[in-house]
Motif scaffolding. Structure first.
Motif, short mmCIF file in Angstrom:
data_model
loop_
_atom_site.label_atom_id
_atom_site.label_comp_id
_atom_site.label_asym_id
_atom_site.label_seq_id
_atom_site.Cartn_x
_atom_site.Cartn_y
_atom_site.Cartn_z
N LEU A 102 0.82 -1.21 0.00
CA LEU A 102 0.00 0.00 0.00
C LEU A 102 0.86 1.27 0.00
O LEU A 102 0.54 2.23 -0.68
N VAL A 103 1.95 1.26 0.76
CA VAL A 103 2.85 2.42 0.77
C VAL A 103 3.46 2.62 -0.62
O VAL A 103 3.54 3.75 -1.12
N THR A 104 3.89 1.55 -1.25
CA THR A 104 4.48 1.63 -2.59
C THR A 104 3.47 2.18 -3.60
O THR A 104 3.79 3.06 -4.41
N ILE A 105 2.24 1.70 -3.56
CA ILE A 105 1.20 2.18 -4.48
C ILE A 105 0.90 3.65 -4.23
O ILE A 105 0.74 4.44 -5.17
N THR A 106 0.84 4.06 -2.97
CA THR A 106 0.57 5.46 -2.63
C THR A 106 1.67 6.38 -3.14
O THR A 106 1.40 7.42 -3.75
N LEU B 109 3.71 10.40 -7.16
CA LEU B 109 4.68 10.76 -8.19
C LEU B 109 4.02 10.90 -9.55
O LEU B 109 4.34 11.81 -10.33
N PHE B 110 3.08 10.04 -9.87
CA PHE B 110 2.36 10.11 -11.14
C PHE B 110 1.54 11.40 -11.22
O PHE B 110 1.50 12.07 -12.26
N ALA B 111 0.88 11.79 -10.14
CA ALA B 111 0.06 13.02 -10.13
C ALA B 111 0.94 14.25 -10.35
O ALA B 111 0.58 15.16 -11.09
#
Length: 196
Positions: A23-27, A32-34
């Motif tokens: 979950l931390v990795t996905i967040t 970064l994508f945003a």
């Protein structure tokens, strides 16, 4: 052959990622994508304004050259508030009117690659109708019927402070909340064009 006890020990010792780590990795990836997407949008908007500015600058030079070469008046017509003009029966961002050898004129509707670009003027005012920048056969330019330094209500002057204020200015900007803007100025006597 592998014994069952050895196989069970292998799987007990094998470690993967915990749900928290995933979950931390996905967040972090989403954040970064945003940031990258917002930066990319700004770059794309800036390039559109650059392209539109180059188009207007080229058409101003074309009008000047056409007037000098064909010994007739050439005009660039636009609405100072950014709304479209009618050109040759079509709605356009602005209209280029060039003299032709037979003695008449031809109207060329001009639009930008994106509908998010506006052409305005912070220091030219005409009570009604579009603003006309006319190039005479002798190379001079004039703003037909428009008063200089009066400005239009509702048009914000976004030109840099280094932009001369005593000459006609055309702003090319995007419709964004914090728009990218370029200012075109030209000297009426010499028709020289400058981009800020």
């Amino acid at each position: 052959m592998i014994s069952w006890s050895r196989a069970l020990n292998f799987y007990r010792e094998a470690r993967g990622f915990t749900l928290g780590e995933v979950l931390v990795t996905i967040t972090i990836t989403g954040i970064l994508f945003a940031i990258a997407a917002a930066s990319w949008q700004n770059v794309v908007e800036s390039r559109r304004v650059d392209s539109a500015t180059n188009q207007v600058k080229a058409d101003l030079r074309l009008a000047h050259t056409s007037a000098s070469n064909r010994l007739g008046a050439a005009r660039l017509i636009f609405n100072g508030n950014g709304s479209p003009v009618t050109c040759n029966g079509q709605s356009a961002a602005y209209c280029l009117v060039e003299p032709i050898p037979s003695g008449g004129t031809v109207q060329r509707p001009r639009n930008f690659e994106s509908n998010t670009i506006r052409l305005t003027s912070p220091n030219l005012f005409l009570a009604s109708g579009p603003i006309t920048i006319e190039f005479a056969a002798n190379g001079t330019a004039s703003t037909v019927g428009a008063a200089l330094n009066a400005g239009l209500t509702g048009v914000t002057d976004r030109c840099p402070s280094s932009t001369p204020s005593g000459v006609p200015r055309i702003q090319v900007s995007s419709n964004a909340s914090n728009p990218t803007t370029h200012c075109l100025t030209f000297n009426i006597a010499t028709s020289s064009i400058k981009v800020d």
